[in-house]
Write a protein that holds these residues in place. Structure first.
Motif, PDB file in Angstrom:
ATOM      1  N   ILE A 176      12.071 -24.914   6.263  1.00  0.00           N
ATOM      2  CA  ILE A 176      13.058 -25.026   5.195  1.00  0.00           C
ATOM      3  C   ILE A 176      13.093 -26.467   4.706  1.00  0.00           C
ATOM      4  O   ILE A 176      13.340 -27.388   5.484  1.00  0.00           O
ATOM      5  N   VAL A 178      14.916 -29.408   2.882  1.00  0.00           N
ATOM      6  CA  VAL A 178      16.311 -29.747   2.629  1.00  0.00           C
ATOM      7  C   VAL A 178      16.355 -31.020   1.789  1.00  0.00           C
ATOM      8  O   VAL A 178      16.036 -32.106   2.278  1.00  0.00           O
ATOM      9  N   ALA A 270      21.122 -24.752   8.874  1.00  0.00           N
ATOM     10  CA  ALA A 270      19.980 -23.913   8.527  1.00  0.00           C
ATOM     11  C   ALA A 270      19.124 -23.577   9.736  1.00  0.00           C
ATOM     12  O   ALA A 270      18.716 -22.422   9.913  1.00  0.00           O
ATOM     13  N   ASN A 316      16.554 -25.861   0.080  1.00  0.00           N
ATOM     14  CA  ASN A 316      18.012 -25.902   0.000  1.00  0.00           C
ATOM     15  C   ASN A 316      18.445 -27.231  -0.625  1.00  0.00           C
ATOM     16  O   ASN A 316      17.986 -28.297  -0.228  1.00  0.00           O
ATOM     17  N   SER A 318      22.021 -29.080  -1.325  1.00  0.00           N
ATOM     18  CA  SER A 318      23.472 -29.085  -1.158  1.00  0.00           C
ATOM     19  C   SER A 318      24.088 -30.296  -1.835  1.00  0.00           C
ATOM     20  O   SER A 318      24.946 -30.981  -1.285  1.00  0.00           O
ATOM     21  N   PHE A 346      18.026 -22.326  -2.893  1.00  0.00           N
ATOM     22  CA  PHE A 346      19.441 -22.085  -2.666  1.00  0.00           C
ATOM     23  C   PHE A 346      20.200 -23.345  -3.040  1.00  0.00           C
ATOM     24  O   PHE A 346      19.858 -24.445  -2.593  1.00  0.00           O
ATOM     25  N   SER A 413      25.377 -22.803   1.486  1.00  0.00           N
ATOM     26  CA  SER A 413      24.026 -22.691   0.953  1.00  0.00           C
ATOM     27  C   SER A 413      22.943 -22.672   2.041  1.00  0.00           C
ATOM     28  O   SER A 413      22.092 -21.775   2.055  1.00  0.00           O
ATOM     29  N   PRO A 414      22.925 -23.623   3.008  1.00  0.00           N
ATOM     30  CA  PRO A 414      21.885 -23.568   4.040  1.00  0.00           C
ATOM     31  C   PRO A 414      22.031 -22.367   4.970  1.00  0.00           C
ATOM     32  O   PRO A 414      21.056 -21.974   5.621  1.00  0.00           O
ATOM     33  N   CYS A 416      22.544 -19.370   3.854  1.00  0.00           N
ATOM     34  CA  CYS A 416      21.717 -18.388   3.150  1.00  0.00           C
ATOM     35  C   CYS A 416      20.237 -18.728   3.266  1.00  0.00           C
ATOM     36  O   CYS A 416      19.392 -17.835   3.407  1.00  0.00           O
ATOM     37  N   ALA A 417      19.909 -20.031   3.215  1.00  0.00           N
ATOM     38  CA  ALA A 417      18.505 -20.438   3.378  1.00  0.00           C
ATOM     39  C   ALA A 417      17.987 -20.043   4.756  1.00  0.00           C
ATOM     40  O   ALA A 417      16.830 -19.630   4.907  1.00  0.00           O
TER      41      ALA A 417
END
Length: 480
Positions: A176, A178, A270, A316, A318, A346, A413-414, A416-417
């Protein structure tokens, strides 16, 4: 050659290259035509589909504009446009039809230059260089709940992450990205699972893009080939000089709240590891690719980096908030990451009741709920909301390796990621769109909560149900 001397010479060489790259007199912009007519379909359309009940003021960098030339417009024409409006080309992001030109205006004349350029037929898209801050609210209490799995907090239970783990799916094989303030890779939850990452706030970001090969169907060349100049493989030099961002820092948001490593906290939500020391993340065996970014140019440079180097396909962000009508170049980059690279984005919606615009298929805006899944009135809302997740009392670990209770869409948000990483881990043959589709189909709302698409989107992701569906497709040989 001793390592210290080698490092010193490399810095001198890179600094010299930096001057060449950023000086128009030594290294003019390459003569590549602007976006061709057929690419105009990628321009973001629409804007606000509902009256704006609240629109959060957005900061921007003084005297800086971002532009994308119209189709078949040459560099010479752009230079002439800039000269006629008393501004100059300062730098560029990316190559080929989607390159972004950074224009420096005269001090105090941003609005005047902006108005003039907006009328010029040579300019396709334009926006200001907006500054983005980590979106986090102050939380008073702590909700750290641990069990034999290493700590499943309420935000994990709300998306049924622990049930997905029992199916043998923990995010292994997924990474992921970020985009945030960086990441402390030495903390308990992230040690040994963070890639070097990328600092998109430096000139190295543009150097890396210039020297990286691109094979994404965008019609982009290999650029300046700086790596070859030093006898190195493509992108090796860029990776060597870019410091990465496995280091985080303390900052403050607009409310004056001190953020002790916002990017680190987001990363632990996440993909924090299961180790019994702190609360883990949604996808505890996934890896993290930290990207340091803080404004439009750095976020765009970060996405170019992921596309050009075939980096992670889950991103992601944020930071924000993001408004389509004032950020057309930003939203174009979201679409390119999705449409040409197959990535999933996201985005934290916002924490001040922001009214967001129409739904877009290439970015997933996330709103926030309390621990019971009920929408929080301070959360962003609007037709573009795709999912909701807990944004109140979320268990995180900050950059000083201390348990914290964080709040805001920054942490919804993270979450959902992390669910996306679980689904893709269950069936790597799925496309990004198929991963999101499964999340949409299996999303839910707790009992007695009234569905409202503007507040919840499709609902709260159900990791267990989505993973089961992905595993079922894998057994059938379906996906991709």
């Amino acid at each position: 050659m001793p390592p210290v001397i080698s490092s010193y010479l490399r810095k001198i060489g890179c600094a010299t290259l930096g001057l060449l790259l950023t000086s128009s007199s030594f290294m003019p912009l390459s003569a590549i035509a602007g976006p061709a007519q057929q690419y105009k379909g990628y321009a973001p359309k629409g804007g606000y589909s509902a009256p704006t009940t609240y629109r959060r003021p957005q900061k921007y960098m003084a005297d800086t504009l971002l532009i994308m030339p119209a189709g078949k417009v040459t560099d010479e024409q752009i230079h002439e446009v800039c000269q006629a409006n008393d501004c100059e080309l300062e730098d560029e992001i990316g190559k080929g039809p989607y390159r972004i030109l950074i224009v420096k205006t005269q001090k105090g004349k941003l609005e005047k230059t902006e108005a003039a350029l907006r009328k010029d037929k040579h300019i396709w898209l334009m926006q200001r260089n907006y500054e983005f801050e980590p979106m986090q609210k102050t939380m008073a209490n702590e909700d750290v709940v641990k069990n034999g799995l290493g700590g499943t907090g309420s935000f994990l239970r709300l998306v049924h992450a622990d049930a997905a783990w029992k199916l043998g799916v923990t995010g292994a094989g997924q990474t992921i990205a970020v985009a945030d303030s960086g990441c402390n890779a030495n903390g308990d939850e992230l040690r040994g699972k963070c890639d070097k990452g990328y600092d998109a706030t430096t000139w190295d970001a543009k150097l890396a893009l210039a020297s990286a090969p691109v094979a994404t169907g965008l019609g982009v060349t290999a650029g300046l080939g700086v790596g070859a100049l030093f006898g190195l493989g493509a992108n090796v030099l860029a990776n060597a000089v870019n410091p990465g961002c496995k280091v985080d820092h303390v900052s403050k948001n607009a409310d004056g709240v001190s953020l002790n490593g916002h990017g680190t906290e987001v990363s632990t939500v996440a993909a924090g590891a299961i180790n019994g020391l702190h609360c883990c993340g949604v996808a505890p065996d996934a890896r993290i690719y930290p990207i340091r970014a803080n404004n439009t140019t750095s976020v765009c440079a970060g996405m170019w980096h992921l596309i050009s180097t075939k980096g992670p396909k889950i991103l992601n962000i944020s930071m924000g908030p993001y408004y389509a009508d004032t950020m057309p170049i930003m939203f174009l980059m979201f679409r390119l990451y999705h449409d040409t690279y197959g990535g999933i984005i996201f985005l934290a919606g916002g924490n001040h009741g922001e009214q967001l615009g129409s739904r877009c298929s290439y970015a997933n805006f996330v709103s926030m709920t309390n621990v019971n899944g009920k929408y929080l009135k301070t959360s962003a809302h609007g037709p573009c909301i795709s999912f909701a997740a807990q944004g109140d009392m979320v268990d995180t670990v900050d950059m000083s390796n201390t348990d914290d209770a964080s709040g805001g869409t920054s942490f919804a948000s993270p979450t959902c990621a992390g669910v996306a990483a679980l689904v893709w881990s269950a069936n790597p043959n799925l496309t990004g769109d198929q991963v999101v589709l499964l999340m949409q189909q299996k999303a839910y709302l707790p009992a007695k909560i009234t569905p409202d698409a503007d507040k919840y989107g499709y609902g709260i992701p159900d990791a267990e149900a989505s993973v089961k569906a992905a595993l079922g497709l894998a057994k059938s040989g379906l996906g991709g």
